[in-house]
Design an enzyme around this catalytic site. Structure first.
Site, PDB file in Angstrom:
ATOM      1  CD  GLU A 131       9.111  -6.286   7.144  1.00  0.00           C
ATOM      2  OE1 GLU A 131       8.936  -5.138   6.680  1.00  0.00           O
ATOM      3  OE2 GLU A 131       8.806  -6.616   8.301  1.00  0.00           O
ATOM      4  CD  GLU A 155      -1.856  -4.670  11.662  1.00  0.00           C
ATOM      5  OE1 GLU A 155      -0.711  -5.149  11.747  1.00  0.00           O
ATOM      6  OE2 GLU A 155      -2.371  -4.383  10.569  1.00  0.00           O
ATOM      7  CG  HIS A 205      -3.861 -35.855  17.389  1.00  0.00           C
ATOM      8  ND1 HIS A 205      -4.080 -37.079  17.981  1.00  0.00           N
ATOM      9  CD2 HIS A 205      -4.818 -35.711  16.448  1.00  0.00           C
ATOM     10  CE1 HIS A 205      -5.123 -37.658  17.385  1.00  0.00           C
ATOM     11  NE2 HIS A 205      -5.590 -36.836  16.457  1.00  0.00           N
ATOM     12  CE  LYS A 265       4.965  -1.342   8.648  1.00  0.00           C
ATOM     13  NZ  LYS A 265       4.080  -0.816   7.634  1.00  0.00           N
ATOM     14  N   GLY A 294      -5.024  -2.087   5.192  1.00  0.00           N
ATOM     15  CA  GLY A 294      -4.227  -3.228   4.733  1.00  0.00           C
ATOM     16  C   GLY A 294      -4.878  -4.573   5.037  1.00  0.00           C
ATOM     17  NE  ARG A 295      -6.417  -3.942  11.192  1.00  0.00           N
ATOM     18  CZ  ARG A 295      -5.726  -2.821  11.281  1.00  0.00           C
ATOM     19  NH1 ARG A 295      -4.577  -2.720  10.629  1.00  0.00           N
ATOM     20  NH2 ARG A 295      -6.142  -1.804  11.992  1.00  0.00           N
ATOM     21  CE  LYS A 317      -3.782   1.837   2.672  1.00  0.00           C
ATOM     22  NZ  LYS A 317      -4.588   1.741   3.863  1.00  0.00           N
TER      23      LYS A 317
HETATM   24  O1  F6P Z   1       1.710  -4.561   9.762  1.00  0.00           O
HETATM   25  C1  F6P Z   1       1.437  -3.213   9.641  1.00  0.00           C
HETATM   26  C2  F6P Z   1       1.039  -2.888   8.266  1.00  0.00           C
HETATM   27  O2  F6P Z   1       0.886  -1.514   8.171  1.00  0.00           O
HETATM   28  C3  F6P Z   1      -0.240  -3.613   7.863  1.00  0.00           C
HETATM   29  O3  F6P Z   1      -1.392  -2.986   8.263  1.00  0.00           O
HETATM   30  C4  F6P Z   1      -0.060  -3.701   6.398  1.00  0.00           C
HETATM   31  O4  F6P Z   1      -0.928  -4.645   5.911  1.00  0.00           O
HETATM   32  C5  F6P Z   1       1.408  -4.072   6.316  1.00  0.00           C
HETATM   33  O5  F6P Z   1       2.007  -3.300   7.326  1.00  0.00           O
HETATM   34  C6  F6P Z   1       2.088  -3.863   4.987  1.00  0.00           C
HETATM   35  O6  F6P Z   1       2.103  -2.527   4.595  1.00  0.00           O
HETATM   36  P1  F6P Z   1       2.242  -2.138   3.082  1.00  0.00           P
HETATM   37  O7  F6P Z   1       1.128  -2.745   2.323  1.00  0.00           O
HETATM   38  O8  F6P Z   1       2.206  -0.642   3.066  1.00  0.00           O
HETATM   39  O9  F6P Z   1       3.585  -2.654   2.587  1.00  0.00           O
END
Ligand code: F6P
Length: 518
Positions: free
Chosen positions: A212, A352, A383, A510, A266-267, A206
């Protein structure tokens, strides 16, 4: 939407008293009322919710509904669907529901009708996925694509990854892979067996600033450029983002950028172009079915009175255990290996969203909010951790999710799977009495061991469980299921008077990681 401390409401006080006055014993409750299951079961299409094995009476439900009314949940729902900026800390509307609304109703954000943008993006997803699946769009050497790699993390990974796995039965010839973690070994493992000529990267971020994702996409780019010239990047990399400048800077062709909007969190984003890898994996018509299923639950959530409203009722039961029984957790137990990634997805969704300790007025809360959600698929988890739920000291409400029929029609397996599904709930609810243990040991020829073994084999029972039963695992039903949990999460957030739609707690991590790296 009443931005007040819920514990100060009349309903909360009544619930507190009710909790002290009336303790439900499941065995007795079922004996006394043969209609209990019927009275506490609720249905929407293929989706049924059975609350009868919870520690509630119809009075508990009435009082909980009273709490929802006092917290003005109805008004909060209306505000959400209307596109008001209920994510007030980020000054954003919350309109993931608009992404799956195929009616002609106007949906406005900042006085602008957003319907055309949604339709445009859906059309783009449709045409792109069709061209990739059919082989019309090809890689740099003229070969059709065979593999899709989704690069993203959090909401840009968990949703699509969960749905691609959930709908594996409906998948086409494309193999879909997911790279999310900043673990170079994992990225290398995935790319190791892929061919640059036939691999398409879908980069989902987003913000397009997430450490990452940027590291992984650069890694993928390097890998790609080992065998392909730079100019071919545009054929093999597409992006889903709100940050068009950053994506273009990276070298992705403008026409390969799928828009996202800041009114979709995002979620909550798998319904947007973030779900591109879903459309690629199962085809656009299945993707659309997923959206339609979610919309079915949206309409139900928006229009149904609370006493028959599935997500609202389930949310209230969660509040009952969290805030009155002081249980700190809820276990999600899907009886389908297709739902392997469902729990991590729900963890992000619920934890979250509702992992907040400051209320909508900026005040520190003096009551419990979001609880720990965890679980795994049945029967594997039977199990593993079920022992603690059956005989441990903690109260852990459980949610069993099952399907009436299997996809491949292997009746023998499915009967066993569902026998376990119901057996666990029965054991939790009724336990095993001293008398029964006594008798069983005697019948098994172990009468001499009764004195020693009896206390260990007794199950107290009276452990709550909720049953979610769907007819069959279809894209439509999975859409309903996810949407159900989204609305449950929102309902709980409204009752706790917190903002479900920001995540400053994650932002701090972050920021610090970048500082430490520096
Ligand atoms: O984990 C925090 C967050 O902001 C989530 O809400 C989001 O889905 C994720 O990081 C990834 O963010 P982006 O889509 O901006 O890379």
């Amino acid at each position: 939407m009443k931005k007040i401390n819920p514990t100060k409401t009349n309903s909360w006080q009544k619930l507190k008293k009710h909790f002290l006055d009336e303790k439900v014993v499941l065995k007795k409750a079922f004996q006394e009322n043969p209609n209990r299951k019927k009275e506490l079961s609720f249905v929407l299409d293929d989706f049924s919710l059975d609350l009868s094995k919870n520690l509630i009476s119809s009075k508990t439900l009435d009082l909980l509904i009273g709490l929802a009314e006092e917290m003005q949940l109805k008004n909060a729902i209306e505000k959400q669907f209307k596109g008001e900026k209920i994510n007030h800390t980020e000054n954003r509307a919350v309109l993931h529901t608009a992404l799956r609304d195929f009616s002609n109703n106007k949906i406005t954000v900042n006085k602008k009708n957003i319907r055309s943008e949604i339709t445009e993006t859906l059309n783009k997803i449709e045409s792109f996925s069709k061209k990739i699946i059919s082989g019309e769009l090809k890689g740099y050497s003229g070969k059709a694509f065979t593999d899709i790699v989704n690069i993203g993390i959090g909401g840009s990974d968990l949703g699509p990854k969960m749905v691609v796995q959930a709908l594996k039965y409906y998948k086409n010839h494309l193999n879909t892979h997911f790279i999310s973690n900043i673990d170079g070994d994992h990225s290398a493992e995935i790319l190791k067996n892929l061919n640059t000529e036939t691999t398409l990267f879908v980069v989902v971020s987003k913000t397009f600033t997430t450490q990452e994702t940027l590291s992984n996409v650069n890694f993928a780019k390097k890998w790609f450029l080992k065998s392909a010239p730079e100019k071919e990047i545009k054929k093999h990399f597409v992006a889903v983002s709100t940050n068009i400048n950053k994506v273009t800077e990276f070298g992705i062709d403008n026409k390969n950028i799928f828009t996202m909007w800041n009114w979709v969190g995002g979620r909550y984003s798998l319904w947007s172009a973030v779900g591109l890898s879903i459309a690629l994996s199962v085809g656009f018509s299945n993707f659309k079915e997923l959206l339609k299923g979610a919309n079915k639950m949206d309409v139900h959530f928006k229009n149904t009175p609370f006493n028959e409203n599935l997500p609202v009722l389930d949310a209230l039961i969660g509040i009952w255990y969290n805030n009155f029984y002081h249980s700190e957790t809820e276990a999600i137990l899907p009886y389908s290996q297709y739902l392997e990634y469902f729990v991590p997805f729900i963890q992000q969704l619920m934890m979250e969203s509702n992992g907040k300790s400051v209320d909508n007025n900026g005040e520190k809360v003096n009551y419990q909010t979001g609880y720990v959600v965890w679980g795994n698929t049945g029967t594997n988890m039977q199990h593993a951790f079920m022992q603690l739920i059956h005989q441990g000291t903690k109260l852990i409400p459980t949610q069993f999710i099952g399907f009436k029929s299997s996809l491949y029609g292997n009746e023998n397996h499915h009967k066993k799977l569902m026998a376990n599904f119901y057996a666990q709930q029965e054991a939790l609810a009724y336990g095993k009495t001293k008398e029964k243990v006594h008798l069983d040991l005697k019948l098994n020829g172990q009468a001499d061991k009764i004195e020693k073994l009896l206390p260990f084999k007794v199950f107290d029972g009276n452990k709550p469980s909720t049953t979610i039963l769907l007819e069959k695992l279809t894209p439509f039903n999975i859409g309903m299921l996810i949407s159900f949990y989204e609305h449950k999460t929102f309902t709980q957030g409204v009752i706790w008077n917190i903002n479900c739609f920001d995540q400053y707690g994650v932002e701090l991590g972050k920021e610090l990681a970048n500082k430490i790296l520096g």
